[in-house]
Write a protein that holds these residues in place. Structure first.
Motif, PDB file in Angstrom:
ATOM      1  N   GLU A 293       1.060  -1.243   0.079  1.00  0.00           N
ATOM      2  CA  GLU A 293       0.027  -0.050  -0.049  1.00  0.00           C
ATOM      3  C   GLU A 293       0.792   1.139  -0.086  1.00  0.00           C
TER       4      GLU A 293
ATOM      5  N   LYS B 278       1.625   4.640   1.250  1.00  0.00           N
ATOM      6  CA  LYS B 278       1.570   5.417   2.624  1.00  0.00           C
ATOM      7  C   LYS B 278       2.056   6.767   2.743  1.00  0.00           C
TER       8      LYS B 278
ATOM      9  N   ARG C  69      -3.834   5.638  -1.321  1.00  0.00           N
ATOM     10  CA  ARG C  69      -3.688   4.234  -1.421  1.00  0.00           C
ATOM     11  C   ARG C  69      -4.611   3.716  -2.887  1.00  0.00           C
TER      12      ARG C  69
END
Length: 252
Positions: A115, A117, A137
């Protein structure tokens, strides 16, 4: 997660800086630049610029006789349980200085567990951060941060990400064709900033440069309101030049 081969400059500077720090660490009573050059094999001009950067970041100090010793920042980063706090504080200081230098909100982003971040950022009244109107995301295909991270993955890694976060049109400039997107990612030189002109949000331009420390995937980014778009390329170049201290902090 498979990674592409690491980029070269400015990351060679980080490797050289680590070599300099190792040399200084071996001399608890201090060591001269002449001796550092002899032990590392670095040219004087390159060593001088590295020592200036390391002093600016607090990793080394120059004592009264001109010798170099380990600085407070490096001592803090090596102090066990406080290392995470010390690292975050050091990175935040660096981001704040960078924000003021480029005149833009700046961000550190990492690709963690598949993901995108944002792990740290620095903004201000005159340097507002981007409005995250769509979760970062889900917008890797449309943001400078996301595309910079995707360039560091191989084809399978990219396809895996997009299988979980479908490409969606966020503005009229968003690339929605996977083949075209991958072609642009492949054509992106690893040492040139990724630029983004209103692909994520109308009214915002941004740029990102890769932060490669070990096997981790990350980037350093900035965003500007559209009225400052004329400053984007110069700001991105400054960001690229100033990435080495951030990578060094992550590598220590």
């Amino acid at each position: 997660m498979a990674l592409k081969p690491e980029p070269t400059a400015p990351f060679h500077s980080v490797q050289y800086a680590l070599r300099v720090l190792e040399t200084i660490s071996r001399h608890s009573g201090g060591v001269t630049d002449v001796q550092i050059a002899r032990e590392t094999g670095l040219p004087t001009a390159h060593l001088t610029s590295l020592l200036l950067m390391l002093r600016r970041e607090g990793y080394v100090e120059q004592v009264a006789d001109g010798a170099y010793v380990i600085g407070d920042s490096l001592v803090l980063l090596g102090s066990g349980v406080t290392r995470r706090e010390a690292l975050e504080r050091k990175l935040q200081e660096t981001l704040t200085e960078l924000r003021d230098s480029v005149g833009a909100a700046v961000y550190i982003s990492r690709y963690i567990d598949g993901e995108v971040k944002i792990t740290q950022f620095a903004d201000g009244p005159r340097t507002p951060k981007v409005n995250e109107w769509v979760d970062f995301r889900s917008a890797a295909h449309a943001s400078a941060v996301g595309k910079c991270l995707l360039t560091q993955l191989d084809q399978n890694g990219r396809r895996d990400h997009l299988s979980r976060h479908k490409i969606a049109r966020l503005t009229s400039r968003t690339i929605t064709n996977e083949k075209i997107l991958f072609s642009k990612l492949d054509a992106q030189p690893p040492t040139v900033p990724v630029l983004n002109l209103q692909e994520y949000a109308v009214g915002t331009v941004c740029a990102a440069v890769p932060l490669t420390a070990g096997s981790s995937v990350g980037c350093l980014a900035l965003s500007l309101p559209i009225e400052h778009a004329h400053r984007l390329r110069a700001a991105a170049d400054t960001l690229n030049r100033r990435a080495a201290p951030v990578v060094l902090s992550l590598a220590l």
